[in-house]
Scaffold this motif. Structure first.
Motif, PDB file in Angstrom:
ATOM      1  N   GLY A 234       0.780  -1.234   0.000  1.00 27.19           N
ATOM      2  CA  GLY A 234       0.000   0.000   0.000  1.00 27.19           C
ATOM      3  C   GLY A 234       0.808   1.278   0.000  1.00 27.19           C
ATOM      4  N   SER A 264      -3.313   0.580  -3.716  1.00 30.41           N
ATOM      5  CA  SER A 264      -3.978   0.407  -2.435  1.00 30.41           C
ATOM      6  C   SER A 264      -3.464   1.438  -1.446  1.00 30.41           C
ATOM      7  N   THR A 265      -3.865   1.294  -0.184  1.00 30.16           N
ATOM      8  CA  THR A 265      -3.335   2.073   0.930  1.00 30.16           C
ATOM      9  C   THR A 265      -2.742   1.101   1.928  1.00 30.16           C
TER      10      THR A 265
END
Length: 379
Positions: A234, A264-265
């Motif tokens: 992420g 993503s994170t």
């Protein structure tokens, strides 16, 4: 495509290689360069970002003190050099950051510390507490004890593992090159610089070359491997030329570099990993109060656990079930099964009296938990 900017990141890992930190001809630390980088780090820290440093240089400094000849070192020579150089490296980082009122905390890791789950959780908790206290962790591989079978061998991949461990949203790799090219630029005059890499594909991997300096054990290949680790966790990754003074400021002002983007994170990637990539080793049954607390975004405390199943160890994935038997989610448990059985139903303040030592306040911390859809916080 709009490129990211440094100001948008809240937790940043900066990796510094030996070839930048140590003068190759003199075998001495580049004090002015380090002071300028510390100024950059203090600026990030001052605007509220968490800052972590992964620093090479211990072996390069130590071999000079020991007057070892140029060229490859035997394992025991590398370890002896690291033992000498690590003291100087830590002292200089402490002084450079201290000049700006920042406290440096030294952490030495081996591959096992990021591979074995119990040790991973311990290291992660230490990093988290240092950041809570607004200190700057300065991390290096523990070259004094790591052997070739249990080592990273380069700090690019170590920095990527640290980034995922700490939940960083940006990893900065400073090097002696300003990013990724379509081919090694020293040997390919037609090589083109690539400013943004949305995903690391086989074609991107094929562009990597080898190490450019005898002081550096990495190269573009290891940076690509680091990028795969970081982006999967992420975090965006940035490769930039660190040779000039104030290299972070240069990036902020538009210096050429390469951004590797994550889809993503850190929080989402971690919860996805917990929810779907780990085999659960046990089950925690919780009461209605704990169920409501989990739905509100709280951690799972021992007082809310009514029963356990399975022979799990600290750091294992477990299933969390409500009183009706339905699955609420999964998480990484902070206690071995026998300890969990002793503290279940107890208030966190009573844990030390029960176990004889101060354990974790949470059975599962909310950062180590992935709830099922329908049980998300705020639902």
């Amino acid at each position: 495509m709009n490129l990211p900017v440094l100001d948008q990141f809240r937790r940043i890992v900066v990796k510094v290689g030996s070839s930048l930190l140590v003068d190759r001809a003199q075998g001495r630390l580049r004090h002015a360069w380090l002071a300028a980088l510390a100024e950059d780090l203090a600026e990030l820290h001052g605007r509220g970002a968490d800052v972590l440093v992964v620093s090479s240089g211990a072996i390069a400094l130590g071999r000079t003190v020991l007057k070892l000849p140029a060229g490859p070192l035997k394992l025991e020579e590398s370890q002896a050099s690291a033992a000498i150089g690590q003291i100087a490296l830590a002292r200089n980082w402490s002084e450079a950051l201290g000049h700006h009122g920042l406290n440096a905390g030294q952490i030495l890791l081996t591959l096992a510390d990021t591979e074995e789950r119990r040790r991973y959780l311990n290291a992660r908790a230490t990093l988290g507490r240092l950041l809570d206290l607004r200190a700057v962790p300065v991390i290096n591989e523990n070259d004094t004890v790591a052997t070739s079978e249990i080592r990273y061998g380069d700090n690019d991949r170590l920095a990527a593992r640290v980034a995922t461990m700490a939940g960083a949203d940006l990893l900065v790799l400073f090097s002696d090159i300003d990013g990724l090219y379509t081919a090694p630029p020293l040997s390919s005059p037609d090589a083109r610089h690539i400013p943004v890499i949305p995903a690391i594909t086989p074609a991107i991997e094929a562009m990597a070359g080898g190490a450019a300096s005898e002081l550096s054990r990495g190269g573009m290949r290891t940076k690509i491997e680091a990028g795969k680790i970081a982006t999967a966790g992420g975090a965006h990754m940035l490769i930039a030329d660190g040779r000039a003074k104030n290299p972070l400021r240069a990036v902020a002002e538009g210096a050429r570099c390469s951004w590797f983007l994550s889809a993503s994170t850190p929080a989402t990637a971690r919860k996805t990993w917990i929810a779907g990539s780990l085999e659960p080793r046990g089950t925690l049954h919780v009461d209605d109060g704990a169920t409501r607390a989990l739905r509100g975004g709280a951690s799972l405390l021992p007082v809310g656990v009514t029963r356990i199943e399975g022979a799990f160890s600290r750091g294992d994935a477990v299933v969390i079930r409500a009183g009706d038997g339905s699955e609420l989610g999964r998480g990484l448990v902070a206690y071995d099964a026998d300890e969990a059985a002793r503290v279940l139903g107890k208030a966190s303040r009573d844990i030390e009296a029960v176990l004889g030592y101060p354990g974790r306040a949470e059975m599962i911390h909310r950062d180590d938990m992935a709830l099922r859809l329908g049980y998300d916080p705020g639902a």
